[in-house]
Design a protein around this motif. Structure first.
Motif, PDB file in Angstrom:
ATOM      1  N   ALA A 131      10.684 -85.388 -42.695  1.00  0.00           N
ATOM      2  CA  ALA A 131       9.230 -85.525 -42.801  1.00  0.00           C
ATOM      3  C   ALA A 131       8.523 -84.578 -41.843  1.00  0.00           C
ATOM      4  CB  ALA A 131       8.819 -86.970 -42.523  1.00  0.00           C
ATOM      5  N   VAL A 132       8.996 -84.511 -40.610  1.00  0.00           N
ATOM      6  CA  VAL A 132       8.378 -83.634 -39.608  1.00  0.00           C
ATOM      7  C   VAL A 132       8.528 -82.169 -40.017  1.00  0.00           C
ATOM      8  CG1 VAL A 132       8.532 -82.819 -37.227  1.00  0.00           C
ATOM      9  CG2 VAL A 132       8.617 -85.271 -37.709  1.00  0.00           C
ATOM     10  N   THR A 133       9.726 -81.790 -40.446  1.00  0.00           N
ATOM     11  CA  THR A 133       9.979 -80.396 -40.815  1.00  0.00           C
ATOM     12  C   THR A 133       9.140 -79.982 -42.016  1.00  0.00           C
ATOM     13  OG1 THR A 133      12.245 -80.526 -39.965  1.00  0.00           O
ATOM     14  CG2 THR A 133      11.755 -78.748 -41.513  1.00  0.00           C
ATOM     15  N   ASN A 134       9.120 -80.807 -43.057  1.00  0.00           N
ATOM     16  CA  ASN A 134       8.352 -80.466 -44.250  1.00  0.00           C
ATOM     17  C   ASN A 134       6.859 -80.368 -43.945  1.00  0.00           C
ATOM     18  OD1 ASN A 134      10.659 -80.401 -45.785  1.00  0.00           O
ATOM     19  ND2 ASN A 134      10.294 -82.328 -46.842  1.00  0.00           N
ATOM     20  N   THR A 135       6.352 -81.303 -43.154  1.00  0.00           N
ATOM     21  CA  THR A 135       4.930 -81.302 -42.821  1.00  0.00           C
ATOM     22  C   THR A 135       4.575 -80.079 -41.999  1.00  0.00           C
ATOM     23  OG1 THR A 135       4.876 -83.724 -42.886  1.00  0.00           O
ATOM     24  CG2 THR A 135       3.068 -82.620 -41.741  1.00  0.00           C
ATOM     25  N   HIS A 136       5.414 -79.766 -41.017  1.00  0.00           N
ATOM     26  CA  HIS A 136       5.166 -78.585 -40.184  1.00  0.00           C
ATOM     27  C   HIS A 136       5.213 -77.308 -41.013  1.00  0.00           C
ATOM     28  CE1 HIS A 136       4.850 -76.274 -36.538  1.00  0.00           C
ATOM     29  NE2 HIS A 136       5.995 -75.658 -36.766  1.00  0.00           N
ATOM     30  N   ALA A 137       6.061 -77.283 -42.040  1.00  0.00           N
ATOM     31  CA  ALA A 137       6.176 -76.111 -42.911  1.00  0.00           C
ATOM     32  C   ALA A 137       5.063 -76.047 -43.950  1.00  0.00           C
ATOM     33  CB  ALA A 137       7.529 -76.116 -43.612  1.00  0.00           C
ATOM     34  N   GLY A 138       4.231 -77.098 -44.004  1.00  0.00           N
ATOM     35  CA  GLY A 138       3.094 -77.079 -44.902  1.00  0.00           C
ATOM     36  C   GLY A 138       3.346 -77.684 -46.267  1.00  0.00           C
ATOM     37  N   TRP A 139       4.475 -78.362 -46.441  1.00  0.00           N
ATOM     38  CA  TRP A 139       4.759 -78.978 -47.736  1.00  0.00           C
ATOM     39  C   TRP A 139       4.496 -80.480 -47.663  1.00  0.00           C
ATOM     40  CZ3 TRP A 139       8.320 -82.547 -49.858  1.00  0.00           C
ATOM     41  CH2 TRP A 139       8.300 -82.618 -51.269  1.00  0.00           C
ATOM     42  N   VAL A 140       3.601 -80.950 -48.485  1.00  0.00           N
ATOM     43  CA  VAL A 140       3.254 -82.364 -48.532  1.00  0.00           C
ATOM     44  C   VAL A 140       3.566 -82.870 -49.933  1.00  0.00           C
ATOM     45  CG1 VAL A 140       1.408 -84.072 -48.326  1.00  0.00           C
ATOM     46  CG2 VAL A 140       1.422 -82.057 -46.832  1.00  0.00           C
ATOM     47  N   PRO A 141       4.439 -83.871 -50.052  1.00  0.00           N
ATOM     48  CA  PRO A 141       4.798 -84.350 -51.391  1.00  0.00           C
ATOM     49  C   PRO A 141       3.627 -85.043 -52.079  1.00  0.00           C
ATOM     50  CG  PRO A 141       5.723 -85.793 -49.711  1.00  0.00           C
ATOM     51  CD  PRO A 141       5.146 -84.622 -48.996  1.00  0.00           C
ATOM     52  N   SER A 142       3.545 -84.834 -53.372  1.00  0.00           N
ATOM     53  CA  SER A 142       2.527 -85.530 -54.163  1.00  0.00           C
ATOM     54  C   SER A 142       2.893 -87.010 -54.245  1.00  0.00           C
ATOM     55  CB  SER A 142       2.465 -84.938 -55.569  1.00  0.00           C
ATOM     56  OG  SER A 142       3.689 -85.205 -56.262  1.00  0.00           O
ATOM     57  N   ALA A 143       1.989 -87.802 -54.806  1.00  0.00           N
ATOM     58  CA  ALA A 143       2.261 -89.237 -54.940  1.00  0.00           C
ATOM     59  C   ALA A 143       3.524 -89.466 -55.762  1.00  0.00           C
ATOM     60  CB  ALA A 143       1.063 -89.928 -55.585  1.00  0.00           C
ATOM     61  N   GLU A 144       3.715 -88.676 -56.797  1.00  0.00           N
ATOM     62  CA  GLU A 144       4.916 -88.823 -57.614  1.00  0.00           C
ATOM     63  C   GLU A 144       6.159 -88.368 -56.853  1.00  0.00           C
ATOM     64  OE1 GLU A 144       6.698 -87.396 -61.960  1.00  0.00           O
ATOM     65  OE2 GLU A 144       4.586 -87.065 -61.454  1.00  0.00           O
ATOM     66  N   GLN A 145       6.035 -87.269 -56.112  1.00  0.00           N
ATOM     67  CA  GLN A 145       7.176 -86.764 -55.342  1.00  0.00           C
ATOM     68  C   GLN A 145       7.570 -87.719 -54.218  1.00  0.00           C
ATOM     69  OE1 GLN A 145       5.363 -82.987 -54.407  1.00  0.00           O
ATOM     70  NE2 GLN A 145       6.723 -81.872 -55.808  1.00  0.00           N
ATOM     71  N   GLN A 146       6.615 -88.494 -53.702  1.00  0.00           N
ATOM     72  CA  GLN A 146       6.924 -89.446 -52.640  1.00  0.00           C
ATOM     73  C   GLN A 146       7.959 -90.472 -53.080  1.00  0.00           C
ATOM     74  OE1 GLN A 146       3.472 -91.227 -50.794  1.00  0.00           O
ATOM     75  NE2 GLN A 146       2.425 -89.248 -50.642  1.00  0.00           N
ATOM     76  N   ARG A 147       8.041 -90.720 -54.368  1.00  0.00           N
ATOM     77  CA  ARG A 147       9.042 -91.655 -54.879  1.00  0.00           C
ATOM     78  C   ARG A 147      10.436 -91.043 -54.826  1.00  0.00           C
ATOM     79  NH1 ARG A 147       6.640 -93.078 -60.653  1.00  0.00           N
ATOM     80  NH2 ARG A 147       8.622 -94.240 -60.783  1.00  0.00           N
ATOM     81  N   MET A 148      10.494 -89.707 -54.770  1.00  0.00           N
ATOM     82  CA  MET A 148      11.767 -88.996 -54.798  1.00  0.00           C
ATOM     83  C   MET A 148      12.277 -88.670 -53.401  1.00  0.00           C
ATOM     84  SD  MET A 148      12.539 -85.333 -56.646  1.00  0.00           S
ATOM     85  CE  MET A 148      11.255 -84.520 -55.678  1.00  0.00           C
ATOM     86  N   VAL A 149      11.383 -88.234 -52.515  1.00  0.00           N
ATOM     87  CA  VAL A 149      11.829 -87.830 -51.178  1.00  0.00           C
ATOM     88  C   VAL A 149      12.173 -89.061 -50.347  1.00  0.00           C
ATOM     89  CG1 VAL A 149      10.538 -85.673 -51.218  1.00  0.00           C
ATOM     90  CG2 VAL A 149       9.460 -87.726 -50.274  1.00  0.00           C
ATOM     91  N   GLY A 150      13.137 -88.910 -49.470  1.00  0.00           N
ATOM     92  CA  GLY A 150      13.663 -90.060 -48.739  1.00  0.00           C
ATOM     93  C   GLY A 150      12.702 -90.683 -47.756  1.00  0.00           C
ATOM     94  N   TYR A 151      11.688 -89.924 -47.325  1.00  0.00           N
ATOM     95  CA  TYR A 151      10.782 -90.457 -46.313  1.00  0.00           C
ATOM     96  C   TYR A 151       9.460 -90.944 -46.889  1.00  0.00           C
ATOM     97  CZ  TYR A 151       8.740 -85.745 -46.590  1.00  0.00           C
ATOM     98  OH  TYR A 151       8.183 -84.569 -47.031  1.00  0.00           O
ATOM     99  N   GLY A 152       9.238 -90.757 -48.175  1.00  0.00           N
ATOM    100  CA  GLY A 152       7.980 -91.194 -48.778  1.00  0.00           C
ATOM    101  C   GLY A 152       6.854 -90.265 -48.405  1.00  0.00           C
ATOM    102  N   SER A 153       6.243 -90.508 -47.246  1.00  0.00           N
ATOM    103  CA  SER A 153       5.193 -89.633 -46.728  1.00  0.00           C
ATOM    104  C   SER A 153       5.358 -89.525 -45.213  1.00  0.00           C
ATOM    105  CB  SER A 153       3.801 -90.181 -47.059  1.00  0.00           C
ATOM    106  OG  SER A 153       3.527 -91.348 -46.288  1.00  0.00           O
ATOM    107  N   PHE A 154       4.733 -88.523 -44.656  1.00  0.00           N
ATOM    108  CA  PHE A 154       4.779 -88.320 -43.207  1.00  0.00           C
ATOM    109  C   PHE A 154       4.260 -89.549 -42.476  1.00  0.00           C
ATOM    110  CE2 PHE A 154       2.771 -86.144 -39.389  1.00  0.00           C
ATOM    111  CZ  PHE A 154       3.968 -85.928 -38.727  1.00  0.00           C
TER     112      PHE A 154
END
Length: 211
Positions: free
Chosen positions: A107-130
């Motif tokens: 979550a920290v790495t993706n957020t720092h890199a500027g990638w924020v998952p959409s609501a649909e993608q949050q169901r797929m990524v292991g951390y949900g949201s930052f």
């Protein structure tokens, strides 16, 4: 013997986590400093870690990579240091050690890199949201000195390192619970020894680099 335990690192890396763990363990170890553009990608080190990344340790001929795995391994390999709870009391120990290594770091790495998952993608990524990852982390440390069994452990080295680094460099926003948890960890003698060693090595590398 120091030759039984070899630590491969660069002081400007996640190797600082393992350095702290080694200083808490207190066993003799040998340090091998690797450069990002040369020895870290050389054949000798790639035979140890094909990823060409640090840190890694070799303990009595056995290789361990990945910071959380190294911390857990060292806690078990050197039980006299008391850095792992008894087997029957390791639920929170494993939970938060690997939460910090997996969902939180991603979550920290993706957020720092500027990638924020959409609501649909949050169901797929292991951390949900930052924010969800940070909220979960807060439940681990709020009102506690340590994350597992009321005692300092390898899990605190890893969780504490993630928070220490994140708060210092702004990749994790300040929350009172985070600051309260990290502050006493920074006063530990093992933490201070590790920082002194790595800061000294950083200064040497910077002095030796071309202007």
């Amino acid at each position: 013997m120091a030759d039984d335990l070899i630590f491969y690192t660069n002081p400007m890396s996640r190797g600082q986590i393992v350095r702290w763990m080694l200083e808490e363990v207190g066993a003799p170890y040998q340090t091998q400093i690797l450069g990002y553009d040369d020895s870290m990608k050389g054949a000798d080190y790639l035979a140890i870690n094909p990823m060409g990344k640090v840190p890694a340790i070799v303990h009595r001929g056995k290789v361990v990579t990945e910071c959380a795995a190294i911390c857990a391994y060292l806690a078990d390999a050197f039980p006299d240091a008391g850095l792992a709870p008894p087997l029957e009391a390791r639920a929170d120990y494993y939970r938060w050690l690997f939460f910090a290594a997996g969902p939180l770091e991603t979550a920290v790495t993706n957020t720092h890199a500027g990638w924020v998952p959409s609501a649909e993608q949050q169901r797929m990524v292991g951390y949900g949201s930052f924010e969800k990852a940070l909220d979960a982390l807060e439940t681990a440390v709020a009102g506690k000195a340590f994350v597992a069994e009321g005692r300092f452990s390898a899990a605190d080295v890893y969780v504490g390192s993630q928070l220490d680094w994140g708060l210092q460099f702004g990749t994790i926003p300040t929350r009172p619970a985070f600051e309260a948890y990290v502050a006493p960890l920074r006063e530990r003698s093992g933490y201070r020894r590790a920082k002194e060693i790595d800061n000294g090595l950083i200064a040497e590398l910077q002095a030796a680099s071309p202007a």
